[in-house]
Design a protein around this motif. Structure first.
Motif, PDB file in Angstrom:
ATOM      1  N   TRP A   1      77.750  41.058  20.660  1.00 48.41           N
ATOM      2  CA  TRP A   1      76.640  41.295  21.590  1.00 48.41           C
ATOM      3  C   TRP A   1      76.893  40.595  22.928  1.00 48.41           C
ATOM      4  N   THR A   2      77.327  39.366  22.880  1.00 46.76           N
ATOM      5  CA  THR A   2      77.637  38.635  24.112  1.00 46.76           C
ATOM      6  C   THR A   2      78.794  39.295  24.848  1.00 46.76           C
ATOM      7  N   ARG A   3      79.816  39.699  24.121  1.00 44.59           N
ATOM      8  CA  ARG A   3      80.979  40.337  24.745  1.00 44.59           C
ATOM      9  C   ARG A   3      80.588  41.624  25.479  1.00 44.59           C
ATOM     10  N   VAL A   4      79.766  42.429  24.842  1.00 45.27           N
ATOM     11  CA  VAL A   4      79.378  43.711  25.441  1.00 45.27           C
ATOM     12  C   VAL A   4      78.547  43.512  26.695  1.00 45.27           C
ATOM     13  N   PHE A   5      77.543  42.654  26.627  1.00 45.77           N
ATOM     14  CA  PHE A   5      76.684  42.480  27.798  1.00 45.77           C
ATOM     15  C   PHE A   5      77.397  41.733  28.922  1.00 45.77           C
ATOM     16  N   ASP A   6      78.381  40.938  28.572  1.00 43.98           N
ATOM     17  CA  ASP A   6      79.226  40.332  29.595  1.00 43.98           C
ATOM     18  C   ASP A   6      80.066  41.406  30.287  1.00 43.98           C
ATOM     19  N   ALA A   7      80.556  42.374  29.511  1.00 44.51           N
ATOM     20  CA  ALA A   7      81.389  43.445  30.061  1.00 44.51           C
ATOM     21  C   ALA A   7      80.619  44.356  31.016  1.00 44.51           C
ATOM     22  N   ILE A   8      79.317  44.500  30.807  1.00 42.58           N
ATOM     23  CA  ILE A   8      78.542  45.368  31.699  1.00 42.58           C
ATOM     24  C   ILE A   8      77.979  44.594  32.900  1.00 42.58           C
ATOM     25  N   GLY A   9      78.309  43.293  32.987  1.00 47.29           N
ATOM     26  CA  GLY A   9      77.973  42.531  34.182  1.00 47.29           C
ATOM     27  C   GLY A   9      76.767  41.627  34.095  1.00 47.29           C
ATOM     28  N   ALA A  10      76.101  41.600  32.927  1.00 48.50           N
ATOM     29  CA  ALA A  10      74.954  40.706  32.766  1.00 48.50           C
ATOM     30  C   ALA A  10      75.458  39.284  32.500  1.00 48.50           C
ATOM     31  N   ALA A  11      74.531  38.345  32.376  1.00 46.68           N
ATOM     32  CA  ALA A  11      74.883  36.953  32.070  1.00 46.68           C
ATOM     33  C   ALA A  11      74.236  36.574  30.747  1.00 46.68           C
TER      34      ALA A  11
ATOM     35  N   GLU B   1      80.575  53.453  28.993  1.00 48.93           N
ATOM     36  CA  GLU B   1      81.981  53.456  29.407  1.00 48.93           C
ATOM     37  C   GLU B   1      82.525  52.030  29.514  1.00 48.93           C
ATOM     38  N   LEU B   2      81.737  51.138  30.077  1.00 42.24           N
ATOM     39  CA  LEU B   2      82.158  49.739  30.217  1.00 42.24           C
ATOM     40  C   LEU B   2      82.211  49.027  28.869  1.00 42.24           C
ATOM     41  N   ALA B   3      81.317  49.397  27.978  1.00 45.49           N
ATOM     42  CA  ALA B   3      81.248  48.733  26.676  1.00 45.49           C
ATOM     43  C   ALA B   3      82.348  49.193  25.727  1.00 45.49           C
ATOM     44  N   ASN B   4      82.822  50.418  25.903  1.00 41.99           N
ATOM     45  CA  ASN B   4      83.706  51.028  24.917  1.00 41.99           C
ATOM     46  C   ASN B   4      84.986  50.224  24.624  1.00 41.99           C
ATOM     47  N   PRO B   5      85.712  49.716  25.625  1.00 42.92           N
ATOM     48  CA  PRO B   5      86.914  48.921  25.308  1.00 42.92           C
ATOM     49  C   PRO B   5      86.605  47.686  24.462  1.00 42.92           C
TER      50      PRO B   5
END
Length: 341
Positions: A190-200, A315-319
């Motif tokens: 969960w942290t990894r995904v939301f970090d990838a989309i630019g949130a903190a 798209e950002l979360a997929n990798p």
């Protein structure tokens, strides 16, 4: 009331004093129908009104209608009487105390490395994809791994709560989500995904979310409608952004040790009834989720906000999802799920 069989199995795991066991034994004699040769014990953390309990009641009803060779008695213990979901999973693995239950896949992670895949954010594109994946048994390799490692059979898929972001300000696109201090649950994906989309993203205790937003430690969190209502998160985060980043999967399980002791005809009825009960549970929970959100909006407690960049967010979360699935040994499972149209 506890059955003689439940009494015996509780005694085996040393869960009661001698005096308490004697009392339960007396209660069991009075409560158990003399004709019930087979007794299956279920457990729920909730009351009769909860979707999970209704799913299990439907399962019981379907099994009894299907199997008529001999009586089957069901005992469903509510309101955490037999512990929490993590306890039910341990008991089913041992073949003691609890035979069937609805439980979060997270509690299977002790046994199955693949199990957390079911709880990943963005595993499903939308509600339609979620339904098709479950109907087409796209999670079968995970279910097979759970059976192999935990000795627990996944009978059907309940769930259906949709998780959205709620915040103290309107958020309608990815730009407005950049550097957003948002609370995440503990699982690393969960942290990894939301970090990838630019949130903190930051991990804080669930019971600290309300205070965290009100004091400015965080500005947002994410949850299903039922959680937002129960915890009154709408008071501090009245803007619910419809990110729909996760749709819950809550399997109905039965202990394989219990299952293998049952007559073949009853086994067949349990398998077919479990799948149908799961569908019943999905319909209930997904309908209740939407209704709760609408009701809170109608009362003026919150405002829903359309999220315009959901495709870009996926798209950002997929990798990140692919890398995590590979870690779980479920890379091919994720590819096959994403291919379902």
């Amino acid at each position: 009331m506890p059955s003689k069989d439940l009494t015996r199995r509780i005694a085996q795991r040393g869960g009661m004093t001698v005096a308490g066991l004697a009392l339960v034994g007396l209660m069991s004699v009075a409560a158990s129908p003399a004709s019930a040769d087979i007794t299956l014990v279920g457990a729920s953390q909730f009351d009769e009104n909860h979707a999970f309990t209704k799913t299990m009641r439907k399962f019981e009803e379907l099994v009894q209608a299907c199997y008529t060779d001999e009586p089957v008695n069901f005992e469903l213990h509510l309101n955490s009487e037999l512990g929490l979901e993590k306890d039910y999973v341990a008991y089913m693995n041992q073949g003691l105390s609890v035979d069937y239950a609805v439980a979060s896949p997270a509690h299977m992670s002790t046994f199955s490395k693949m199990a957390p895949l079911m709880d990943m954010p963005f595993l499903f594109r939308d509600e339609d994809h979620w339904q098709k994946v479950l109907e087409q048994d796209g999670l079968k390799p995970v279910a097979d791994d759970i059976l192999k490692t935990a000795d627990v059979i996944l009978l059907g898929y309940a769930g259906g709560g949709t998780r959205n972001v709620f915040a103290n300000k309107k958020i309608s696109n990815l730009e407005e989500m950049q550097d957003l201090p948002i609370r995440m649950q503990g699982a690393p994906i969960w942290t990894r995904v939301f970090d990838a989309i630019g949130a903190a993203p930051t991990v804080i205790a669930y019971n600290e979310v309300y205070n965290g937003i009100s004091t400015g430690v965080i500005e947002a969190a994410e949850n299903e409608a039922a959680g937002i209502e129960q915890m009154k998160f709408y008071e501090v985060g009245p803007y619910v952004t419809l990110t729909k980043h996760a749709i819950t999967v809550r399997p109905l399980f039965i202990s394989n040790k219990t299952f293998q002791r049952l007559p073949e005809g009853l086994q067949a009825c349990i398998i077919s009834s479990g799948a149908e009960a799961g569908k019943f549970g999905r319909d209930i929970e997904s309908g209740e989720d939407a209704a709760k959100l609408s009701a809170m909006e109608e009362k003026g407690w919150l405002e829903t906000v359309e999220f315009t960049d959901r495709d870009k967010m996926l798209e950002l979360a997929n990798p990140v999802l692919k890398a995590y699935a590979e870690e779980l040994g479920a890379g091919e499972v994720l590819v096959n799920i994403q291919a379902i149209e």
